[in-house]
Write an enzyme that holds these catalytic residues in place. Structure first.
Site, PDB file in Angstrom:
ATOM      1  CB  VAL A   1      -0.878  -0.103   1.305  1.00 14.06           C
ATOM      2  CG1 VAL A   1      -1.701   1.431   1.162  1.00 14.06           C
ATOM      3  CG2 VAL A   1      -1.802  -1.246   1.073  1.00 14.06           C
TER       4      VAL A   1
ATOM      5  NE  ARG B   1      -1.347   3.606  11.287  1.00 12.51           N
ATOM      6  CZ  ARG B   1      -0.292   3.710  10.959  1.00 12.51           C
ATOM      7  NH1 ARG B   1      -0.070   4.677   9.644  1.00 12.51           N
ATOM      8  NH2 ARG B   1       0.790   3.294  11.441  1.00 12.51           N
TER       9      ARG B   1
ATOM     10  N   GLY C   1      -7.922   1.409   5.067  1.00 15.86           N
ATOM     11  CA  GLY C   1      -8.775   0.258   4.469  1.00 15.86           C
ATOM     12  C   GLY C   1      -8.558  -0.294   3.179  1.00 15.86           C
TER      13      GLY C   1
ATOM     14  CB  THR D   1      -9.271  -4.277   5.308  1.00 12.65           C
ATOM     15  OG1 THR D   1      -8.215  -4.218   6.368  1.00 12.65           O
ATOM     16  CG2 THR D   1     -10.512  -5.174   5.484  1.00 12.65           C
TER      17      THR D   1
ATOM     18  CD  GLU E   1       5.921  -4.355   7.718  1.00 10.90           C
ATOM     19  OE1 GLU E   1       5.953  -3.838   8.774  1.00 10.90           O
ATOM     20  OE2 GLU E   1       5.330  -4.126   6.547  1.00 10.90           O
TER      21      GLU E   1
ATOM     22  CE1 TYR F   1      -0.779  -9.963   3.916  1.00 11.73           C
ATOM     23  CE2 TYR F   1       1.451 -10.069   4.887  1.00 11.73           C
ATOM     24  CZ  TYR F   1       0.474  -9.604   4.058  1.00 11.73           C
ATOM     25  OH  TYR F   1       0.786  -8.857   2.872  1.00 11.73           O
TER      26      TYR F   1
ATOM     27  CG  PHE G   1       5.272 -17.470  -3.862  1.00 11.60           C
ATOM     28  CD1 PHE G   1       4.225 -16.662  -3.558  1.00 11.60           C
ATOM     29  CD2 PHE G   1       5.785 -18.476  -3.014  1.00 11.60           C
ATOM     30  CE1 PHE G   1       3.398 -17.179  -2.336  1.00 11.60           C
ATOM     31  CE2 PHE G   1       4.997 -18.845  -1.929  1.00 11.60           C
ATOM     32  CZ  PHE G   1       3.761 -18.187  -1.728  1.00 11.60           C
TER      33      PHE G   1
END
Length: 409
Positions: free
Chosen positions: A84, A90, A92, A95, A119, A123, A409
């Site tokens: 992102v 933050r 969305g 998501t 990171e 997840y 991958f």
């Protein structure tokens, strides 16, 4: 948010992948890697989040087939290129992309989704659990020896061109991969991933080498590696960097490692990607000088509970009712009756009383046999609702060999 999610067209790959690089710090992959990933990209599985005319988020997936406990090979989504734009954190975006992606995985009939996390704390909130750990070793080869098994002396080693030997090495890999849960069946084009060798990423090491092991006239194994020559005031102090080692017999496996340990002008061997139960740990004479490090590896997300649990086998006969909590994929929520053994399994909805309660992350963590239900229960992440159910199910969910994944991958 004023945001729109769209699949990229093949012609839009450059802009999409460029945004991936921005999200990962702005250092662009080399020409060879970009060419490879463009060749295997699946545009219909590559999502771009647009704010106005600008890409602010990316997420992709590859269509893989993966071995599961028992040796079956099942379709899975290999999630990749998730990022992102820093200006849109933050809000969305992630998501929304995960929601779109998991809905698509379900629509395609894939029971599992897997990823490698840059990171790892991100997840689990989307139901991914660490389903496969990996081991790193930094071996002091000047002080660590190898216990050689019978038959190693008959193995003949031949150095081979990395690309000219690729086809026969892949045939050996194809004969082995079902033996470890988490290993991928390589689709056309993916055989080149293990031999990517971008000069800008060698860090002072040589180009990739390949050595093959023959037992008589039959190929019995291979290893790929690079060498970094170094010199200290007391003499040569080079390092060997091992990419991968595959073999059909203990004798061939040990012979390949002895070759790597005995490399001239080197005193350290780096193996950055090993199964946690790798036979190398039983060959070395001193594990303390191997500087072993355990890391999270493949994250697993169960997208379709009954399909996924029925796809694998179980080490011991098991009959247990699981109460699954999965708010991000609500179709998985509820009670499921799992009945299975080493020959096969069934899983279906039930009105019977729950015997174990766990979440989607925990189910992903135990799916390949890497983590035990007992250890998760010890951390308060699995609840036993019928006395004895935890020990029974934990033993059944295990794997005779530790899961492992073939490559990034």
């Amino acid at each position: 948010m004023g945001m729109e999610l769209r699949e990229i067209e093949a012609a839009g790959w450059d802009a999409w992948f460029g945004q991936v690089m921005v999200a990962f710090g702005g250092v662009t992959d080399g020409v060879e890697e970009q060419r490879f990933y463009r060749s295997v990209n699946e545009p219909e599985r590559s999502i771009a989040a647009f704010d106005g005319g600008h890409i602010v988020g990316t997420a992709g997936a590859f269509s893989f087939r993966m071995a599961v406990p028992g040796g079956a090979v099942v379709p899975v989504a290999g999630v990749t290129c998730v990022g992102v734009e820093p200006t849109h954190r933050r809000r969305g975006v992630l998501t929304a992309m995960m929601r779109r992606q998991l809905d698509d995985v379900r629509r395609r009939g894939e029971a599992l989704s897997v990823l490698l996390a840059s990171e790892p704390q991100i997840y689990p909130r989307f139901g991914y659990g660490v389903g496969c750990s990996t081991l790193r070793a930094e071996v002091d080869t000047a002080r660590v020896g190898l216990r050689m098994p019978a038959g190693a002396e008959r193995i003949r080693l031949v150095r081979a061109d990395v690309h000219a030997s690729l086809a026969e090495c892949e045939r050996l890999y194809a004969a082995r991969f079902r033996g470890r849960p988490g290993m991928f069946e390589r689709a056309p084009g993916w055989e080149y991933r293990p031999v990517l060798d971008e000069p800008s990423e060698r860090g002072g090491a040589s180009a990739l080498f390949c050595v093959q092991a023959f037992d008589g006239e039959e190929l019995a194994g291979y290893a790929r590696y690079a060498v970094a020559p170094r010199w200290s005031p007391s003499g040569p102090d080079g390092a060997v960097y091992v990419r991968d080692v595959e073999a059909l017999s203990p004798a061939a496996y040990a012979a390949l490692w002895r070759y790597l340990f005995d490399m001239d002008l080197t005193s350290t061997l780096h193996a950055r990607h090993l199964p946690v139960d790798d036979a190398l740990l039983r060959l070395v004479t001193d594990q303390r000088r191997c500087r072993l490090q355990l890391r999270d590896g493949l994250f697993v997300r169960v997208v379709d509970v009954p399909k996924a649990l029925a796809a694998r086998t179980y080490q011991l006969p098991v009959r247990v009712v699981l109460e699954v909590s999965d708010p991000f994929c609500p179709w998985n929520e509820g009670r499921w009756l799992l009945s299975g053994d080493a020959q096969g399994a069934t899983c279906k909805r039930t009105e019977e009383a729950a015997e174990l309660a766990l979440g989607a992350e925990e189910l992903g963590a135990v799916y390949l046999g890497d983590t035990s239900l007992l250890s998760l229960a010890g951390a308060g992440r699995v609840a036993e609702l019928r006395p004895g159910a935890l020990a029974e199910a934990s033993a059944a969910f295990g794997s005779a060999v530790a899961p492992f994944f073939s490559h990034g991958f």
